[in-house]
Design a protein around this motif. Structure first.
Motif, PDB file in Angstrom:
ATOM      1  N   LEU A   1     -29.351   6.719 -16.535  1.00  0.00           N
ATOM      2  CA  LEU A   1     -29.229   5.400 -16.027  1.00  0.00           C
ATOM      3  C   LEU A   1     -27.699   4.913 -16.064  1.00  0.00           C
ATOM      4  N   ALA A   2     -26.846   5.215 -16.920  1.00  0.00           N
ATOM      5  CA  ALA A   2     -25.773   4.709 -16.853  1.00  0.00           C
ATOM      6  C   ALA A   2     -24.962   5.298 -15.785  1.00  0.00           C
ATOM      7  N   VAL A   3     -25.067   6.274 -15.351  1.00  0.00           N
ATOM      8  CA  VAL A   3     -24.438   7.023 -14.189  1.00  0.00           C
ATOM      9  C   VAL A   3     -25.075   6.441 -12.925  1.00  0.00           C
ATOM     10  N   ALA A   4     -26.376   6.054 -12.729  1.00  0.00           N
ATOM     11  CA  ALA A   4     -26.941   5.327 -11.712  1.00  0.00           C
ATOM     12  C   ALA A   4     -26.100   4.038 -11.485  1.00  0.00           C
ATOM     13  N   VAL A   5     -25.843   3.186 -12.548  1.00  0.00           N
ATOM     14  CA  VAL A   5     -25.220   2.100 -12.754  1.00  0.00           C
ATOM     15  C   VAL A   5     -23.745   2.330 -11.907  1.00  0.00           C
ATOM     16  N   SER A   6     -22.990   3.289 -12.499  1.00  0.00           N
ATOM     17  CA  SER A   6     -21.601   3.540 -11.999  1.00  0.00           C
ATOM     18  C   SER A   6     -21.538   3.897 -10.604  1.00  0.00           C
ATOM     19  N   GLU A   7     -22.632   4.844 -10.330  1.00  0.00           N
ATOM     20  CA  GLU A   7     -22.528   5.051  -8.915  1.00  0.00           C
ATOM     21  C   GLU A   7     -22.773   4.192  -7.806  1.00  0.00           C
ATOM     22  N   LEU A   8     -23.618   3.185  -8.195  1.00  0.00           N
ATOM     23  CA  LEU A   8     -23.895   1.956  -7.516  1.00  0.00           C
ATOM     24  C   LEU A   8     -22.633   1.005  -7.092  1.00  0.00           C
ATOM     25  N   GLN A   9     -21.595   1.202  -7.934  1.00  0.00           N
ATOM     26  CA  GLN A   9     -20.348   0.423  -7.651  1.00  0.00           C
ATOM     27  C   GLN A   9     -19.628   0.981  -6.611  1.00  0.00           C
ATOM     28  N   SER A  10     -20.041   2.270  -6.073  1.00  0.00           N
ATOM     29  CA  SER A  10     -19.383   2.742  -4.949  1.00  0.00           C
ATOM     30  C   SER A  10     -20.224   2.667  -3.682  1.00  0.00           C
ATOM     31  N   ILE A  11     -21.293   1.825  -3.754  1.00  0.00           N
ATOM     32  CA  ILE A  11     -22.393   2.140  -2.422  1.00  0.00           C
ATOM     33  C   ILE A  11     -21.393   1.531  -1.332  1.00  0.00           C
ATOM     34  N   ASP A  12     -20.759   0.875  -1.316  1.00  0.00           N
ATOM     35  CA  ASP A  12     -19.962   0.078  -0.100  1.00  0.00           C
ATOM     36  C   ASP A  12     -19.002   1.159   0.556  1.00  0.00           C
ATOM     37  N   LYS A  13     -18.999   2.157  -0.038  1.00  0.00           N
ATOM     38  CA  LYS A  13     -18.098   3.314   0.383  1.00  0.00           C
ATOM     39  C   LYS A  13     -18.938   4.173   1.328  1.00  0.00           C
ATOM     40  N   PHE A  14     -20.075   4.159   1.392  1.00  0.00           N
ATOM     41  CA  PHE A  14     -21.274   4.934   2.133  1.00  0.00           C
ATOM     42  C   PHE A  14     -21.525   4.216   3.524  1.00  0.00           C
ATOM     43  N   ASP A  15     -21.743   4.919   4.442  1.00  0.00           N
ATOM     44  CA  ASP A  15     -21.761   4.561   5.930  1.00  0.00           C
ATOM     45  C   ASP A  15     -23.236   4.033   5.909  1.00  0.00           C
ATOM     46  N   PHE A  16     -24.305   4.303   5.302  1.00  0.00           N
ATOM     47  CA  PHE A  16     -25.442   3.893   5.385  1.00  0.00           C
ATOM     48  C   PHE A  16     -26.214   3.995   4.046  1.00  0.00           C
ATOM     49  N   VAL A  17     -27.293   3.294   3.733  1.00  0.00           N
ATOM     50  CA  VAL A  17     -28.135   3.401   2.715  1.00  0.00           C
ATOM     51  C   VAL A  17     -29.394   3.379   2.968  1.00  0.00           C
ATOM     52  N   VAL A  18     -30.132   4.527   2.430  1.00  0.00           N
ATOM     53  CA  VAL A  18     -31.700   4.594   2.661  1.00  0.00           C
ATOM     54  C   VAL A  18     -32.335   4.286   1.274  1.00  0.00           C
ATOM     55  N   ILE A  19     -33.362   3.654   1.326  1.00  0.00           N
ATOM     56  CA  ILE A  19     -34.121   3.544   0.103  1.00  0.00           C
ATOM     57  C   ILE A  19     -35.290   4.283   0.013  1.00  0.00           C
ATOM     58  N   ASN A  20     -35.174   5.195  -1.200  1.00  0.00           N
ATOM     59  CA  ASN A  20     -36.381   6.199  -1.309  1.00  0.00           C
ATOM     60  C   ASN A  20     -37.577   5.512  -2.301  1.00  0.00           C
ATOM     61  N   ARG A  21     -38.352   4.656  -1.641  1.00  0.00           N
ATOM     62  CA  ARG A  21     -39.181   4.227  -2.695  1.00  0.00           C
ATOM     63  C   ARG A  21     -40.475   5.079  -2.992  1.00  0.00           C
ATOM     64  N   GLU A  22     -40.937   4.504  -4.068  1.00  0.00           N
ATOM     65  CA  GLU A  22     -41.917   5.695  -4.998  1.00  0.00           C
ATOM     66  C   GLU A  22     -42.968   5.921  -3.747  1.00  0.00           C
ATOM     67  N   GLY A  23     -43.194   7.153  -3.658  1.00  0.00           N
ATOM     68  CA  GLY A  23     -44.395   7.657  -2.877  1.00  0.00           C
ATOM     69  C   GLY A  23     -44.142   7.599  -1.434  1.00  0.00           C
ATOM     70  N   GLU A  24     -42.841   7.403  -1.048  1.00  0.00           N
ATOM     71  CA  GLU A  24     -42.586   7.147   0.528  1.00  0.00           C
ATOM     72  C   GLU A  24     -41.333   8.198   0.765  1.00  0.00           C
ATOM     73  N   LYS A  25     -41.304   9.363   0.250  1.00  0.00           N
ATOM     74  CA  LYS A  25     -39.991  10.100   0.541  1.00  0.00           C
ATOM     75  C   LYS A  25     -40.094  10.596   1.797  1.00  0.00           C
ATOM     76  N   GLU A  26     -41.153  10.857   2.589  1.00  0.00           N
ATOM     77  CA  GLU A  26     -41.272  11.197   3.947  1.00  0.00           C
ATOM     78  C   GLU A  26     -40.638  10.067   4.840  1.00  0.00           C
ATOM     79  N   LYS A  27     -40.880   8.794   4.481  1.00  0.00           N
ATOM     80  CA  LYS A  27     -40.293   7.781   5.322  1.00  0.00           C
ATOM     81  C   LYS A  27     -38.814   7.599   5.121  1.00  0.00           C
ATOM     82  N   ALA A  28     -38.329   7.802   3.912  1.00  0.00           N
ATOM     83  CA  ALA A  28     -36.815   7.774   3.755  1.00  0.00           C
ATOM     84  C   ALA A  28     -36.246   9.043   4.534  1.00  0.00           C
TER      85      ALA A  28
END
Length: 93
Positions: free
Chosen positions: A53-80
């Motif tokens: 979880l600490a790694v996840a929080v740290s990685e979220l600090q860099s989200i703005d350096k990515f070109d796009f974000v996809v949300i992988n919701r529970e049970g919806e991996k095919e949609k992602a």
């Protein structure tokens, strides 16, 4: 097209080496969702869960350096996966 499944640090290194690389940040809908998924697996110790979880929080600090974000919701991996596929196709037009 080359698709790499790597952590944030690796993705940022790729971007430095290949400035035209397109980065996708695949994320759960919330930190709570990440924690729930980790706990439901019943494979990690409490310490390992806290560390991940600490790694996840740290990685979220860099989200703005990515070109796009996809949300992988529970049970919806095919949609992602479809969203990633559609975004790649649009970029290739």
């Amino acid at each position: 097209i080359v698709i790499l499944v790597i952590d944030v640090a690796g993705a940022l290194q790729i971007k430095k080496m290949f400035p035209d690389a397109v980065l996708c940040f695949l994320n759960a809908e919330s930190l709570e969702a990440i924690e729930k998924r980790l706990r439901n697996r019943n494979t990690d110790s409490e310490e390992a869960i806290r560390s991940r979880l600490a790694v996840a929080v740290s990685e979220l600090q860099s989200i703005d350096k990515f070109d796009f974000v996809v949300i992988n919701r529970e049970g919806e991996k095919e949609k992602a996966a479809r969203e990633i596929d559609e975004t790649i196709k649009k970029m290739m037009e």
